[in-house]
Design a protein around this motif. Structure first.
Motif, PDB file in Angstrom:
ATOM      1  N   UNK A 192       1.198  -1.469   0.032  1.00 46.59           N
ATOM      2  CA  UNK A 192       0.012   0.022  -0.011  1.00 46.59           C
ATOM      3  C   UNK A 192       1.415   1.414   0.111  1.00 46.59           C
ATOM      4  N   UNK A 193       0.531   2.267  -0.669  1.00 51.15           N
ATOM      5  CA  UNK A 193       1.222   3.397  -0.705  1.00 51.15           C
ATOM      6  C   UNK A 193       0.929   4.672   0.797  1.00 51.15           C
ATOM      7  N   UNK A 194       1.895   4.911   1.291  1.00 49.98           N
ATOM      8  CA  UNK A 194       2.094   5.217   2.632  1.00 49.98           C
ATOM      9  C   UNK A 194       2.614   6.601   2.572  1.00 49.98           C
ATOM     10  N   UNK A 195       1.293   7.812   3.547  1.00 55.95           N
ATOM     11  CA  UNK A 195       1.716   8.981   3.525  1.00 55.95           C
ATOM     12  C   UNK A 195       1.403   9.167   5.308  1.00 55.95           C
ATOM     13  N   UNK A 196       3.181   9.169   5.554  1.00 56.69           N
ATOM     14  CA  UNK A 196       2.968   9.378   7.417  1.00 56.69           C
ATOM     15  C   UNK A 196       3.205  11.171   7.763  1.00 56.69           C
ATOM     16  N   UNK A 206      13.231   6.090   9.811  1.00 55.94           N
ATOM     17  CA  UNK A 206      13.378   4.632   9.757  1.00 55.94           C
ATOM     18  C   UNK A 206      11.688   4.218   9.578  1.00 55.94           C
ATOM     19  N   UNK A 207      11.234   4.092   8.738  1.00 59.68           N
ATOM     20  CA  UNK A 207       9.883   4.376   7.849  1.00 59.68           C
ATOM     21  C   UNK A 207       9.738   4.196   6.666  1.00 59.68           C
ATOM     22  N   UNK A 208      10.316   5.759   5.560  1.00 58.51           N
ATOM     23  CA  UNK A 208      10.423   5.387   4.772  1.00 58.51           C
ATOM     24  C   UNK A 208      11.263   5.902   3.885  1.00 58.51           C
ATOM     25  N   UNK A 209      10.308   6.500   2.472  1.00 53.35           N
ATOM     26  CA  UNK A 209      11.434   5.865   1.109  1.00 53.35           C
ATOM     27  C   UNK A 209      12.062   7.663   1.413  1.00 53.35           C
ATOM     28  N   UNK A 225      13.914  14.707   0.509  1.00 54.18           N
ATOM     29  CA  UNK A 225      15.645  13.862   1.404  1.00 54.18           C
ATOM     30  C   UNK A 225      14.510  12.367   0.888  1.00 54.18           C
ATOM     31  N   UNK A 226      15.813  11.306   0.327  1.00 54.95           N
ATOM     32  CA  UNK A 226      15.632  10.091  -0.416  1.00 54.95           C
ATOM     33  C   UNK A 226      16.161   9.321   1.224  1.00 54.95           C
ATOM     34  N   UNK A 227      15.902   8.178   1.451  1.00 53.25           N
ATOM     35  CA  UNK A 227      16.018   8.230   2.653  1.00 53.25           C
ATOM     36  C   UNK A 227      17.438   6.494   2.210  1.00 53.25           C
ATOM     37  N   UNK A 228      18.039   6.582   2.402  1.00 50.90           N
ATOM     38  CA  UNK A 228      19.213   5.485   1.855  1.00 50.90           C
ATOM     39  C   UNK A 228      19.288   4.288   1.768  1.00 50.90           C
TER      40      UNK A 228
END
Length: 261
Positions: A192-196, A206-209, A225-228
Motif C-alpha cells: 500500500x502507498x503510505x503517507x506519514x 526508519x519508515x519512509x523512502x 530527501x531520499x532515505x538511503x
C-alpha cells in the motif's frame, strides 16, 4: 504513473494561507513522510488527501484521476487519537467497514459473503498482532493494541493509500518502536502507498523512502530527501551513525524552517 500527484496546491482560509504552492509526486507502493514545524499545514495536507478538505488552488490526482471530493475506501487513515468504536469488539470494529460498504451498495453481508468478510477481518487482525483478542472490547486493550486495531480497520478495506497522522505520538517509546515494525511489515506485505505525518524524525527515517521537509506557515516543501537505507530495516539501524546523521540533518532543516519566509 504516480499513485498521487499534487501539483501547485494552495490552501487558504479567508486571508490566511496555510499551504503555498505544494507539488509532490508519490509513486505507487511508496512510503513518504512529511515533517516540519508545528502548524505548518501537514495535517491539512493529509486531510486534503483524505477528501475532508479541498485545495483552494491546484490539483490532486489519484492514479491519474481527480481525487474524490470526499473520503472513500480507496484511502485509509489512522489518527493519533484512537478511532475505534468502544461498543464493538475487535472483530466487530474491523468488520464494520465492510458492512458499511455493503450497505452503501444496497447489499448485506449474508452467507458466503459474510464468511469471507469475517475471514478477511480475522486475517487482518492476525497481521497486526491481535490474534486471540477478537472478542475483546477496546477498553480491554492497551493504547498500543488500540492503534493496532485502528490499523486493521483501515487496511481491511485494501485501500490504495494509507494516511497516518501522528499515529504513534501518544504511545511510549517501546510500544512506538514495536508499531514501527508492524507498519514496516504491513507495507512490505501489502504494497500500500503510505503517507506519514510525524514530528518524530527517527520514525520518518526508519519508515519512509522519501522525506519532505515543510516550512513554517504558509507551508511549503523546502527540502526533499531520499532515505538511503535498504529494506527491510531493523530497529538496530537507529544506533547506526549514518542514521543519526540523517536525523540531525532533518533536525537542523526544521529548525531553519521555523523562520517564516
Amino acid at each position: 504513473m504516480s499513485a498521487i500527484s499534487i501539483k501547485d496546491v494552495w490552501k487558504e482560509y479567508g486571508d490566511q494561507i496555510v499551504l503555498e504552492n505544494v507539488s509532490i509526486d508519490i509513486a505507487s507502493r511508496a512510503f513518504v513522510a512529511l515533517v516540519g514545524p508545528s502548524g505548518c499545514g501537514k495535517t491539512t495536507f493529509l486531510r486534503m488527501l483524505l477528501g475532508q478538505e479541498r485545495p483552494t488552488r491546484g490539483t490532486i490526482l489519484l492514479d491519474g484521476e481527480p481525487l474524490p471530493a470526499e473520503p472513500g475506501p480507496d484511502r485509509g487513515v489512522v489518527f493519533q487519537r484512537y478511532s475505534v468504536f468502544p461498543h464493538l469488539t475487535v472483530l466487530g470494529n474491523v468488520l464494520l467497514g465492510k458492512e458499511l460498504r455493503a450497505a452503501r451498495l444496497s447489499a448485506r453481508l449474508f452467507g458466503a459473503a459474510r464468511r469471507q468478510a469475517v475471514e478477511e477481518a480475522r486475517s487482518m487482525i492476525a497481521s497486526v498482532g491481535l490474534s486471540g483478542s477478537e472478542d475483546k472490547y477496546p477498553a480491554q486493550l492497551s493504547g498500543g493494541m488500540q492503534q493496532r486495531l485502528a490499523l486493521a480497520q483501515a487496511l481491511v478495506m485494501r485501500p490504495k493509500v494509507l494516511l497516518l497522522d501522528e499515529p504513534f505520538g501518544a504511545l511510549d517509546a517501546f510500544t512506538r518502536e514495536e508499531l514501527w515494525c508492524v507498519i514496516r511489515d504491513l507495507h512490505a506485505a501489502q504494497g500500500v502507498t503510505i503517507v506519514l505525518v510525524t514530528h518524530d524524525l527517527r520514525e520518518a527515517v526508519f519508515l519512509a523512502d522519501r522525506i519532505f521537509v515543510m516550512s513554517a506557515r504558509p507551508g511549503r516543501v523546502v527540502k526533499e530527501h531520499t532515505v538511503p537505507f535498504a529494506r527491510p530495516r531493523d530497529i538496530d539501524l537507529m544506533y547506526d551513525g549514518a542514521f543519526n546523521d540523517m536525523v540531525h540533518v532533518l533536525h537542523g532543516e526544521i529548525a531553519k524552517a521555523r523562520v517564516v519566509a
